[in-house]
Structure formats: structure tokens, C-alpha cells
Design an enzyme around this catalytic site. Structure first.
Site, PDB file in Angstrom:
ATOM      1  N   CYS A 130     -21.694 -82.506 -53.145  1.00 20.96           N
ATOM      2  CA  CYS A 130     -21.646 -81.285 -53.968  1.00 20.96           C
ATOM      3  C   CYS A 130     -21.986 -81.552 -55.437  1.00 20.96           C
ATOM      4  O   CYS A 130     -22.707 -80.782 -56.074  1.00 20.96           O
ATOM      5  CB  CYS A 130     -20.273 -80.634 -53.847  1.00 20.96           C
ATOM      6  SG  CYS A 130     -18.914 -81.794 -53.773  1.00 20.96           S
ATOM      7  N   HIS A 242     -17.275 -76.971 -59.489  1.00 20.70           N
ATOM      8  CA  HIS A 242     -17.361 -78.270 -60.160  1.00 20.70           C
ATOM      9  C   HIS A 242     -18.094 -78.091 -61.494  1.00 20.70           C
ATOM     10  O   HIS A 242     -19.097 -77.367 -61.574  1.00 20.70           O
ATOM     11  CB  HIS A 242     -18.160 -79.270 -59.325  1.00 20.70           C
ATOM     12  CG  HIS A 242     -17.470 -79.752 -58.079  1.00 20.70           C
ATOM     13  ND1 HIS A 242     -16.173 -79.418 -57.742  1.00 20.70           N
ATOM     14  CD2 HIS A 242     -17.911 -80.579 -57.087  1.00 20.70           C
ATOM     15  CE1 HIS A 242     -15.860 -80.009 -56.596  1.00 20.70           C
ATOM     16  NE2 HIS A 242     -16.890 -80.716 -56.183  1.00 20.70           N
TER      17      HIS A 242
HETATM   18  N1  LIG Z   1     -15.675 -79.201 -50.008  1.00 18.61           N
HETATM   19  C1  LIG Z   1     -16.812 -79.491 -50.631  1.00 18.61           C
HETATM   20  O1  LIG Z   1     -17.053 -79.133 -51.810  1.00 18.61           O
HETATM   21  C2  LIG Z   1     -17.865 -80.234 -49.921  1.00 18.61           C
HETATM   22  C3  LIG Z   1     -19.117 -80.284 -50.478  1.00 18.61           C
HETATM   23  C4  LIG Z   1     -20.108 -81.002 -49.848  1.00 18.61           C
HETATM   24  C5  LIG Z   1     -19.806 -81.626 -48.662  1.00 18.61           C
HETATM   25  N2  LIG Z   1     -18.573 -81.558 -48.125  1.00 18.61           N
HETATM   26  C6  LIG Z   1     -18.331 -82.238 -46.854  1.00 18.61           C
HETATM   27  O2  LIG Z   1     -18.180 -81.277 -45.827  1.00 18.61           O
HETATM   28  C7  LIG Z   1     -17.275 -81.768 -44.836  1.00 18.61           C
HETATM   29  C8  LIG Z   1     -16.144 -80.775 -44.624  1.00 18.61           C
HETATM   30  O3  LIG Z   1     -15.492 -80.530 -45.855  1.00 18.61           O
HETATM   31  P1  LIG Z   1     -14.401 -79.385 -46.010  1.00 18.61           P
HETATM   32  O4  LIG Z   1     -14.134 -79.340 -47.468  1.00 18.61           O
HETATM   33  O5  LIG Z   1     -14.811 -78.129 -45.314  1.00 18.61           O
HETATM   34  O6  LIG Z   1     -13.140 -80.036 -45.231  1.00 18.61           O
HETATM   35  P2  LIG Z   1     -11.866 -79.315 -44.584  1.00 18.61           P
HETATM   36  O7  LIG Z   1     -11.550 -78.054 -45.276  1.00 18.61           O
HETATM   37  O8  LIG Z   1     -10.830 -80.377 -44.507  1.00 18.61           O
HETATM   38  O9  LIG Z   1     -12.336 -78.948 -43.103  1.00 18.61           O
HETATM   39  C9  LIG Z   1     -12.640 -79.946 -42.130  1.00 18.61           C
HETATM   40  C10 LIG Z   1     -13.203 -79.287 -40.887  1.00 18.61           C
HETATM   41  O10 LIG Z   1     -13.578 -80.313 -39.969  1.00 18.61           O
HETATM   42  C11 LIG Z   1     -12.981 -80.029 -38.711  1.00 18.61           C
HETATM   43  N3  LIG Z   1     -12.718 -81.242 -37.962  1.00 18.61           N
HETATM   44  C12 LIG Z   1     -11.956 -82.292 -38.347  1.00 18.61           C
HETATM   45  N4  LIG Z   1     -11.909 -83.214 -37.349  1.00 18.61           N
HETATM   46  C13 LIG Z   1     -12.652 -82.724 -36.335  1.00 18.61           C
HETATM   47  C14 LIG Z   1     -12.977 -83.195 -35.026  1.00 18.61           C
HETATM   48  N5  LIG Z   1     -12.533 -84.368 -34.579  1.00 18.61           N
HETATM   49  N6  LIG Z   1     -13.784 -82.434 -34.248  1.00 18.61           N
HETATM   50  C15 LIG Z   1     -14.234 -81.245 -34.696  1.00 18.61           C
HETATM   51  N7  LIG Z   1     -13.954 -80.735 -35.912  1.00 18.61           N
HETATM   52  C16 LIG Z   1     -13.176 -81.468 -36.725  1.00 18.61           C
HETATM   53  C17 LIG Z   1     -11.700 -79.308 -39.057  1.00 18.61           C
HETATM   54  O11 LIG Z   1     -11.244 -78.631 -37.925  1.00 18.61           O
HETATM   55  P3  LIG Z   1      -9.656 -78.384 -37.683  1.00 18.61           P
HETATM   56  O12 LIG Z   1      -9.264 -77.248 -38.581  1.00 18.61           O
HETATM   57  O13 LIG Z   1      -9.608 -78.042 -36.237  1.00 18.61           O
HETATM   58  O14 LIG Z   1      -8.951 -79.668 -38.014  1.00 18.61           O
HETATM   59  C18 LIG Z   1     -12.184 -78.391 -40.168  1.00 18.61           C
HETATM   60  O15 LIG Z   1     -12.857 -77.282 -39.602  1.00 18.61           O
HETATM   61  C19 LIG Z   1     -16.844 -83.148 -45.336  1.00 18.61           C
HETATM   62  O16 LIG Z   1     -17.696 -84.107 -44.758  1.00 18.61           O
HETATM   63  C20 LIG Z   1     -17.071 -83.060 -46.819  1.00 18.61           C
HETATM   64  O17 LIG Z   1     -17.259 -84.324 -47.386  1.00 18.61           O
HETATM   65  C21 LIG Z   1     -17.582 -80.860 -48.714  1.00 18.61           C
END
Ligand SMILES: NC(=O)c1ccc[n+]([C@@H]2O[C@H](COP(=O)([O-])OP(=O)(O)OC[C@H]3O[C@@H](n4cnc5c(N)ncnc54)[C@H](OP(=O)(O)O)[C@@H]3O)[C@@H](O)[C@H]2O)c1
Length: 341
Positions: A130, A242
């Protein structure tokens, strides 16, 4: 033509935003599937006015799928993205797993959508981190004008960048401060409420954190391999958006006035730079918006050709969900969705 799309991580911060962005932009969808872990089977998530029931990634049959927007972390992506690509879908992944793989394009459509035409060999396209996305959206037009040599960036990153657990922790700790409850720390190593933590992602042997390293290597992969980037990444008690304070050193002169005009014409950028009280953007104002905002454009007098900037964007939208959907739109516009495989 319309496409069958899956969102993996649909219960997370980014996944929910992806479903919202797909609906808002009226992405040409024949069917949309929301997937997450087995913990979330049957959970309701919104897709425009519709409600989708979440299914488990583990049991889903990917045959017939066109596009998979992955947002479930690096470990899940490492295991599943190759399998989903082998089943015939293009995977657009938000994790750090594939970004530096030479055979995986790392794409910000306003900046380098052309790399998509060079091939998507693994069937996987990576979305940058991000903090990188908003940086390169603002730097690309300036690089084209005067060639960037070196960038010094300090980030002020919101807790939503650390997932929904990060947002919950800021909320809980803020409440605990007001009602004099004990402060519990799980996601962040120090109290985030009413504080600033100079630490995002894990520490590397160099003393930099992985978040700081990503800003260097991803900017080099997207913009130019010889640009030097040194970063300090901080976590601040902001829910969404950010911010980045950036010093840029160029090979050729570039005045603040010309930079402002170039940025005003640049795709994906909005300039708010009035040089008066309140004449700049803050993350609260950028949350929910698509643009990368640039403020405080001024000469850096400490180097020969230098500018200082303030760059702000919604990390869940341009930093993640919006960028991923724009990559999918770029594939459609370039007629690459089936022909490149
Ligand atoms: N947040 C940001 O600003 C941002 C920006 C760029 C990239 N990212 C990347 O995007 C990804 C997700 O970020 P987020 O902020 O959305 O995280 P988050 O809010 O913690 O959500 C994680 C998601 O992944 C799912 N998940 C976890 N373990 C899993 C499994 N074994 N099988 C299937 N689904 C699974 C979770 O499902 P459950 O609810 O069922 O656990 C939830 O839907 C990460 O790789 C992060 O680095 C985030």
C-alpha cells in the site's frame, strides 16, 4: 462480455473493500464469489445491494473462474495462487508473496500497465504494498519530467494496513484509555492509541524493517532499477489512510510550480496545495476516496535539484482493493484476460 470473479479474503479489510469497489465501478461480472477461511463459512458480506454468503477457500472448485482477487496474506497466496492459476483464472494478489518474482508483473495501472503486455507467465499479477502504490503514482510523472535519483520517505501508516485486527486494537485501546481499563497489546508491539510506533512489518538484519525494504525494491521494480529509496515506516493512530513525507532528488532541475502543474495533469493524482492553514490533505479526508493526494509541494534547498512533498491515499482503496480492480480492468481493456495464458 462478463466474468466470473472470486474474492479470497472477503471478510477482511481489503476483501470487503474489493467487493465494494467491484460493485461501485460496475465491473462486468457474471458471478461473484466471496471466499475466506473455514472460520467464516456462511458469514454475510455486502456486494452492492446484494448480500453474499462466504464460502471456504479450502473446498471451492475454481474451474470456470476468470479472475481471482486474492487478499488473504502471503502464506495463503503461496499455497493457493498457483493452484487457482492452474485452474485457468488470472490471480491478482495483494500479499507480498509474488511481488519480487521476476515472472510476476508488479502493477500500478497509472504507472506501468504496459508490463502486462509482456506476459503473465505464472497467471499471477502482484499488487504492490500500500505505501508503495501511492508513492509511485505521485513520483512517476515527476520521474518522467526530471529523472529521480534518490527518495527519502517517512510514512505515517494507518492501523487498517495491519488488517482488521489492527483497527480493532486501536478502537479497544482508545476506549480503554478513556474508561481507565488496562491496555492490552496483541497486534502492535507497543500501545498504538495516542502513540506513534516506528515499526511496520518484521525487522531485517540490516536494521530496516521489511516494510521499509519493500518501498525500495518495489519502487525500483515499478519505476526504475537505479532509483535509491531510503524509508522510515511508522504506524500512527489513524484508522484509514497512509501519509508520506517525501524528499525527492532529481537529475535535472524541476521547480515546485512545474511539479505542481505536472501532478495536476497526472492520472490518479489530485493536488491540494494552497500554502495556507488547512490548504493540504489529511488521511481522514482521503479515506473512502480513490485519488492519491499531493500537498506541501516545495523546494528542498538541501540538495541541488530537490523537492519535498506530502502524499496521502486510502490504503484500503488505491493501496489495495482499487488498484487490484484497476489491474483487472486493464486486462480487459488490453484484451489480455484469455489471450495471454
Ligand atoms: N490493509 C492494507 O492496507 C493492505 C494493503 C495492501 C495489501 N494488503 C495485503 O492484503 C492481505 C489482506 O489484508 P487485510 O488487511 O484485508 O487483512 P485482514 O483484515 O486480516 O483479513 C484477512 C483475510 O484473509 C482471510 N484468511 C486468513 N487465513 C485464511 C485461510 N487460511 N484461507 C482463506 N482465507 C483466509 C481472512 O478470513 P477469515 O475472516 O475467515 O479469517 C480474511 O478474510 C494481506 O496480505 C495484506 O498484506 C493489505
Amino acid at each position: 462480455m462478463s466474468y466470473k470473479v472470486a474474492v479470497v479474503g472477503a471478510t477482511g479489510n481489503v476483501g470487503r473493500e474489493m467487493l465494494g469497489v467491484l460493485a461501485e465501478r460496475q465491473f462486468p461480472i457474471s458471478e461473484v464469489v466471496a471466499l475466506a477461511s473455514t472460520r467464516s463459512i456462511g458469514t454475510d458480506v455486502s456486494f452492492g445491494d446484494a448480500i453474499l454468503k462466504v464460502k471456504a477457500l479450502d473446498y471451492f472448485d475454481f474451474s470456470g473462474l476468470d479472475i481471482c482477487l486474492m487478499s488473504a496474506g502471503a502464506a495463503v497466496s503461496k499455497e493457493w495462487s498457483p493452484k487457482i492459476a492452474a485452474a485457468g483464472a488470472i490471480v491478482i494478489d495483494n500479499s507480498s508473496q509474488w511481488r519480487m518474482d521476476r515472472e510476476v508483473p508488479l502493477v500500478v495501472p497509472e504507472v506501468n500497465a504496459d508490463v502486462l503486455s509482456s506476459g503473465i507467465k505464472k497467471g499471477i499479477i502482484a499488487n504492490p504494498n500500500c505505501s508503495t502504490v501511492q508513492l509511485v503514482v505521485a513520483l512517476k510523472p515527476l520521474h518522467d519530467a526530471a529523472t529521480i535519483k534518490r527518495v527519502v520517505v517517512s510514512t505515517y501508516q494507518s492501523v487498517s494496513g495491519a488488517g482488521k485486527a489492527g483497527m480493532d486494537e486501536l478502537f479497544r485501546q482508545t476506549r480503554a484509555v478513556f474508561v481507565a481499563d488496562p491496555i492490552e497489546k496483541e497486534k502492535f508491539t507497543k500501545q498504538i492509541a495516542f502513540n506513534v510506533i516506528p515499526h511496520c512489518d518484521v525487522f531485517l538484519d540490516s536494521g530496516y524493517t521489511k516494510e521499509e525494504w519493500k518501498l525500495l525494491v518495489e519502487t525500483q521494480k515499478i519505476l526504475a532499477p537505479d532509483i535509491q529509496v531510503v524509508a522510515t515506516c511508522g504506524r500512527v493512530p489513524v484508522f484509514i489512510g497512509h501519509s508520506e513525507a517525501v524528499n525527492v532528488e532529481f537529475e535535472r532541475p524541476l521547480t515546485a510550480e512545474r511539479a505542481r502543474a505536472i501532478l495536476r495533469a497526472a492520472p490518479g493524482v489530485l493536488v491540494i496545495d494552497k500554502r495556507e492553514d488547512g490548504g493540504y490533505i489529511t488521511p481522514l479526508e482521503a479515506a473512502g476516496e480513490d485519488a492519491t493526494y499531493v500537498s506541501r509541494i516545495r523546494k528542498d534547498p538541501t540538495v541541488e535539484n530537490g523537492l519535498s512533498l506530502w502524499i496521502v491515499s486510502d490504503n484500503l482503496r488505491k493501496g489495495a482493493a482499487l488498484n487490484a480492480v484497476q489491474i483487472a480492468e486493464s486486462l480487459i481493456n488490453r484484451k489480455l484476460l484469455t489471450s495471454m495464458r
